[in-house]
Design a protein around this motif. Structure first.
Motif, PDB file in Angstrom:
ATOM      1  N   THR A  55       0.849  -1.186   0.000  1.00 38.95           N
ATOM      2  CA  THR A  55       0.000   0.000   0.000  1.00 38.95           C
ATOM      3  C   THR A  55       0.885   1.237   0.000  1.00 38.95           C
ATOM      4  OG1 THR A  55      -0.088  -0.024   2.410  1.00 38.95           O
ATOM      5  CG2 THR A  55      -1.869  -1.145   1.235  1.00 38.95           C
ATOM      6  N   PRO A  56       0.549   2.214  -0.800  1.00 38.38           N
ATOM      7  CA  PRO A  56       1.371   3.423  -0.822  1.00 38.38           C
ATOM      8  C   PRO A  56       1.208   4.212   0.472  1.00 38.38           C
ATOM      9  CG  PRO A  56      -0.547   3.689  -2.228  1.00 38.38           C
ATOM     10  CD  PRO A  56      -0.536   2.257  -1.749  1.00 38.38           C
ATOM     11  N   ALA A  57       2.251   4.876   0.870  1.00 43.94           N
ATOM     12  CA  ALA A  57       2.209   5.685   2.082  1.00 43.94           C
ATOM     13  C   ALA A  57       1.301   6.885   1.860  1.00 43.94           C
ATOM     14  CB  ALA A  57       3.609   6.152   2.445  1.00 43.94           C
ATOM     15  N   GLN A  58       0.601   7.273   2.922  1.00 41.65           N
ATOM     16  CA  GLN A  58      -0.284   8.418   2.805  1.00 41.65           C
ATOM     17  C   GLN A  58       0.553   9.686   2.748  1.00 41.65           C
ATOM     18  OE1 GLN A  58      -3.002   8.227   6.047  1.00 41.65           O
ATOM     19  NE2 GLN A  58      -4.120   6.490   5.224  1.00 41.65           N
ATOM     20  N   PRO A  59       0.208  10.583   1.838  1.00 41.06           N
ATOM     21  CA  PRO A  59       1.005  11.808   1.725  1.00 41.06           C
ATOM     22  C   PRO A  59       0.823  12.695   2.948  1.00 41.06           C
ATOM     23  CG  PRO A  59      -0.914  11.917   0.300  1.00 41.06           C
ATOM     24  CD  PRO A  59      -0.867  10.527   0.879  1.00 41.06           C
ATOM     25  N   VAL A  60       1.895  13.313   3.350  1.00 37.90           N
ATOM     26  CA  VAL A  60       1.880  14.222   4.488  1.00 37.90           C
ATOM     27  C   VAL A  60       1.548  15.611   3.966  1.00 37.90           C
ATOM     28  CG1 VAL A  60       3.275  15.211   6.336  1.00 37.90           C
ATOM     29  CG2 VAL A  60       3.613  12.827   5.639  1.00 37.90           C
ATOM     30  N   PRO A  61       0.559  16.281   4.565  1.00 40.66           N
ATOM     31  CA  PRO A  61       0.230  17.621   4.082  1.00 40.66           C
ATOM     32  C   PRO A  61       1.395  18.570   4.351  1.00 40.66           C
ATOM     33  CG  PRO A  61      -0.978  17.140   6.093  1.00 40.66           C
ATOM     34  CD  PRO A  61      -0.283  15.882   5.682  1.00 40.66           C
TER      35      PRO A  61
END
Length: 92
Positions: A55-61
């Protein structure tokens, strides 16, 4: 009789074989073939999709800096300009 007649190619081929020899030409052909295979393999590896189980890492705002007057102070120089004298030319 064009400039690239088949007879001209035969003469060029004979000269190349005499200059380089058949062993060097064979090695050159092998090296070029391996390079092309490696290039094609690299191109095919780039086109393959990534592993679907990962699963791709969630982008950090992005963090937005707070707007303050001290964050970006103006760059000024507080000095008096002085006149620069022309150098004396020795050739005149």
């Amino acid at each position: 009789m064009g400039i690239f007649d088949w007879k001209h190619w035969i003469v060029i081929l004979v000269v190349v074989v005499l200059v380089f020899g058949t062993k060097k030409l064979k090695n050159l052909g092998t090296d070029v073939g391996e390079s092309i295979k490696g290039f094609r393999k690299a191109m095919n590896d780039d086109e393959k999709p990534a592993d679907p189980t990962v699963t791709p890492a969630q982008p950090v705002p992005p963090v937005q800096p707070q707007a303050t007057a001290q964050a970006n102070p103006p760059h000024t120089i507080d000095v008096q300009a002085q006149k620069v004298e022309e150098p004396i030319r020795k050739d005149v």
